[in-house]
Design a protein around this motif. Structure first.
Motif, mmCIF file in Angstrom:
data_model
loop_
_atom_site.group_PDB
_atom_site.id
_atom_site.type_symbol
_atom_site.label_atom_id
_atom_site.label_comp_id
_atom_site.label_asym_id
_atom_site.label_seq_id
_atom_site.Cartn_x
_atom_site.Cartn_y
_atom_site.Cartn_z
ATOM 1 N N ASP A 3 0.857 -1.186 0.000
ATOM 2 C CA ASP A 3 0.000 0.000 0.000
ATOM 3 C C ASP A 3 0.892 1.235 0.000
ATOM 4 O OD1 ASP A 3 -2.491 -1.146 -0.015
ATOM 5 O OD2 ASP A 3 -2.544 -1.379 2.171
ATOM 6 N N MET A 4 0.459 2.265 -0.722
ATOM 7 C CA MET A 4 1.193 3.536 -0.658
ATOM 8 C C MET A 4 1.020 4.112 0.746
ATOM 9 S SD MET A 4 2.630 3.942 -3.590
ATOM 10 C CE MET A 4 3.226 5.653 -3.533
ATOM 11 N N MET A 5 2.018 4.829 1.219
ATOM 12 C CA MET A 5 1.914 5.449 2.538
ATOM 13 C C MET A 5 0.835 6.526 2.487
ATOM 14 S SD MET A 5 4.011 3.794 4.355
ATOM 15 C CE MET A 5 4.452 4.713 5.815
ATOM 16 N N PRO A 6 0.170 6.787 3.623
ATOM 17 C CA PRO A 6 -0.974 7.712 3.607
ATOM 18 C C PRO A 6 -0.652 9.092 3.024
ATOM 19 C CG PRO A 6 -0.800 6.590 5.723
ATOM 20 C CD PRO A 6 0.395 6.168 4.922
ATOM 21 N N ARG A 7 0.559 9.554 3.184
ATOM 22 C CA ARG A 7 0.870 10.901 2.662
ATOM 23 C C ARG A 7 1.655 10.887 1.358
ATOM 24 N NH1 ARG A 7 2.099 14.374 8.068
ATOM 25 N NH2 ARG A 7 0.146 13.857 9.060
ATOM 26 N N ALA A 8 1.823 9.720 0.791
ATOM 27 C CA ALA A 8 2.624 9.637 -0.440
ATOM 28 C C ALA A 8 1.923 10.398 -1.570
ATOM 29 C CB ALA A 8 2.833 8.190 -0.829
ATOM 30 N N SER A 9 2.717 11.035 -2.426
ATOM 31 C CA SER A 9 2.185 11.855 -3.514
ATOM 32 C C SER A 9 2.384 11.157 -4.861
ATOM 33 C CB SER A 9 2.948 13.178 -3.547
ATOM 34 O OG SER A 9 4.311 12.886 -3.866
ATOM 35 N N ARG A 63 12.522 -2.636 0.737
ATOM 36 C CA ARG A 63 13.427 -1.682 1.386
ATOM 37 C C ARG A 63 13.483 -0.372 0.584
ATOM 38 N NH1 ARG A 63 19.267 -2.271 1.875
ATOM 39 N NH2 ARG A 63 19.714 -1.433 3.938
ATOM 40 N N ILE A 64 13.528 -0.531 -0.727
ATOM 41 C CA ILE A 64 13.575 0.650 -1.603
ATOM 42 C C ILE A 64 12.288 1.456 -1.453
ATOM 43 C CG2 ILE A 64 13.493 1.310 -4.061
ATOM 44 C CD1 ILE A 64 15.527 -1.007 -4.538
ATOM 45 N N ALA A 65 11.192 0.759 -1.145
ATOM 46 C CA ALA A 65 9.894 1.442 -1.024
ATOM 47 C C ALA A 65 9.783 2.256 0.258
ATOM 48 C CB ALA A 65 8.760 0.415 -1.065
ATOM 49 N N PHE A 66 10.686 2.063 1.167
ATOM 50 C CA PHE A 66 10.582 2.670 2.498
ATOM 51 C C PHE A 66 10.206 4.159 2.423
ATOM 52 C CE2 PHE A 66 12.248 4.788 6.256
ATOM 53 C CZ PHE A 66 11.634 4.022 7.235
ATOM 54 N N GLY A 67 9.179 4.549 3.179
ATOM 55 C CA GLY A 67 8.740 5.947 3.199
ATOM 56 C C GLY A 67 7.707 6.261 2.130
ATOM 57 N N ARG A 68 7.607 5.412 1.107
ATOM 58 C CA ARG A 68 6.653 5.664 0.021
ATOM 59 C C ARG A 68 5.537 4.609 0.006
ATOM 60 N NH1 ARG A 68 11.138 6.453 -4.660
ATOM 61 N NH2 ARG A 68 12.153 4.847 -3.394
ATOM 62 N N ALA A 69 5.918 3.358 0.212
ATOM 63 C CA ALA A 69 4.918 2.274 0.254
ATOM 64 C C ALA A 69 5.358 1.263 1.295
ATOM 65 C CB ALA A 69 4.798 1.604 -1.119
ATOM 66 N N ARG A 70 4.377 0.529 1.832
ATOM 67 C CA ARG A 70 4.743 -0.499 2.804
ATOM 68 C C ARG A 70 4.053 -1.824 2.468
ATOM 69 N NH1 ARG A 70 1.510 2.474 7.257
ATOM 70 N NH2 ARG A 70 -0.574 1.978 6.547
#
Ligand code: HEM
Length: 428
Positions: free
Chosen positions: A87-93, A214-221
């Motif tokens: 899932d994309m992180m809630p604040r991801a743009s 790991r690459i997704a960190f901060g953007r998707a989890r």
């Protein structure tokens, strides 16, 4: 190979990411191309490791990441699966989504060559920083790794259209309807994005998903993931038909990679289909199907055969002939509710799908029984094909011995062009 020491240039295509791996990766890309899988002599080993090149002496199957279609669909089915939903992180743009797909594509193109995710890789970077690559695939070949990316309906329907793609959603891409007998667990269902990693070495598939997470960190989890072993289909005419956990040959009537006509009709989204950005892509349905194997194992062989509509030993249809004989549904030798009859194109308006599932065993349940089943994966030109078949199959004889406990659907864009990324057409 003093690769790691060379100053990295600016990334020309804007692929630089917050992980920073793309910049360093570019150098390894240029030098690493074509060397993956070649046995590296002892003297070159340290330098190769420093360049993010893994060393392998076994014969290697490598499948290009780039191409008209994504790899991992018609690709000769590998033995192992690691499937992951994100899932994309809630604040991801929108920018986060685009950069994630770029970084994932870049890393995947390296992994497919048997390289680490960046040039400095697992051991070539600064000793004062965590390595770019987690390292458990060092010494292993590419092992036929394919990485296939998908975009779920929830991505297009995100609140406030924060990714700016609501109007580009394929009209056929929607959550699947509920089917009779569904026992879905939210823990194995849905997801904004998916990654299907298939390889002939399970460690290579897991390494890919782990590093892409790991690459997704901060953007998707990660939302959920699934390991699968033992393919339950074939996509090449010379591939032996494997067996599922009911002990039956599975994949006999699958669509094969060399059947261009069937692929164009049933698997690839056509040039004239909507939307245009999906041309060359496909739709993936995943179903986690628990198999009640203890109950099944107590069935008489004749009853097992009746349930499937094929003979357990040979895989031949009960109407006669060998494994590849076309089943005949006249004469009553195949039960009207047998799985192969209700799944057959002749009673489903000619519908076919490309199946690519795997067996799974997730330990055992509270009753002391194996928690086992089939991780069903199918590719089709439209989700309607799966929906029609699943509606029909939800009352077949086999449905007594299975439970659909997980589900997902994703649009699978066409393959990435060189120096581009999967999904580029969506944002063009
Ligand atoms: C645990 C679940 C399942 C098991 C154990 C299973 C097993 C089998 C077996 C043994 C065959 C015959 C061999 C072959 O042609 O591959 C078969 C055929 C087939 N199955 Fe399944 N299957 C499962 C679920 C599904 C689902 C969910 C679908 C689609 C909604 C599906 C669609 C098909 C199709 C299209 C065929 C080929 C029919 C033909 O053209 O003859 N199966 N399956």
């Amino acid at each position: 190979m003093e690769v790691a020491a060379v100053a990295a240039p600016e990334e020309p295509d804007g692929r630089a990411s917050r992980t920073g791996i793309s910049r360093r990766g570019l150098i390894g890309w240029a030098l690493g191309s074509g060397v993956a899988g070649i046995a590296v002599g002892a003297g070159g080993a340290a330098a190769a490791a420093a360049a993010g090149v893994r060393i392998g002496s076994a014969p290697v199957d490598e499948y290009a990441f780039e191409g008209a279609h994504q790899a991992g669909i018609t690709t000769r089915v590998q033995e192992h699966l690691h499937f992951a939903s994100f899932d994309m992180m809630p604040r991801a743009s929108r920018d986060d989504l685009v950069s994630l797909l770029q970084d994932w594509s870049y890393a995947a193109s390296r992994l497919a060559k048997g390289l680490d995710v960046s040039a400095s890789g697992a051991v070539g970077g600064s000793p004062e920083a965590p390595p770019d690559d987690t390292g458990e695939a060092q010494g292993l070949t590419a092992a036929g790794l394919t990485i296939t990316f998908g975009l779920g309906p929830s991505l297009f329907l995100a609140e406030g259209d924060r990714f700016g793609i609501a109007d580009r959603r394929p009209s056929v891409l929607a959550e699947l309807p509920a089917f009779v007998g569904d026992a879905l667990d939210a823990g194995y269902t849905g997801g904004d994005l998916c990654i299907q990693a298939c390889a002939d070495d399970p460690q290579v598939a897991v390494h890919a998903v782990r590093n892409l997470s790991r690459i997704a960190f901060g953007r998707a989890r990660l939302r959920w993931s699934q390991l699968g072993f033992g393919r339950t289909s074939r996509t090449a005419a010379d591939q032996q038909t494997p067996r599922n956990l009911f002990g039956y040959k599975d994949g006999t009537a699958n669509i094969l990679a060399d059947d261009a006509e069937a692929l164009a009709e049933h698997v690839w989204v056509g040039e004239k289909d909507e939307p245009a950005w999906m041309a060359g892509g496909s739709y993936l349905v995943a179903r986690k199907i628990a198999m009640l194997i203890e109950t099944w194992d107590r069935l008489r062989l004749a009853e097992q055969d009746r349930t499937i509509g094929r003979a357990k030993g040979s895989g031949a249809p009960l109407s006669g002939g060998d494994e590849f004989a076309e089943p005949s549904f006249h004469g009553g030798r195949i039960d009207d509710s047998a799985h192969v009859r209700l799944a057959h194109p002749s009673i489903n308006d000619g519908i076919r799908i490309l199946r690519r599932g795997y067996n799974y065993v997730d330990g055992n349940n509270e009753l002391g029984r194996l928690d086992a089943g089939l991780y069903f994966l199918s590719y089709q030109r439209s989700p309607a094909q799966f929906i029609t078949l699943q509606k029909r199959l939800s009352t077949d004889l086999m449905s007594e011995y299975i439970r659909h406990i997980g589900s997902g659907i994703w649009a699978i864009p066409s393959g990435a062009e060189k120096n581009s990324y999967v999904g580029a057409g969506l944002f063009a």
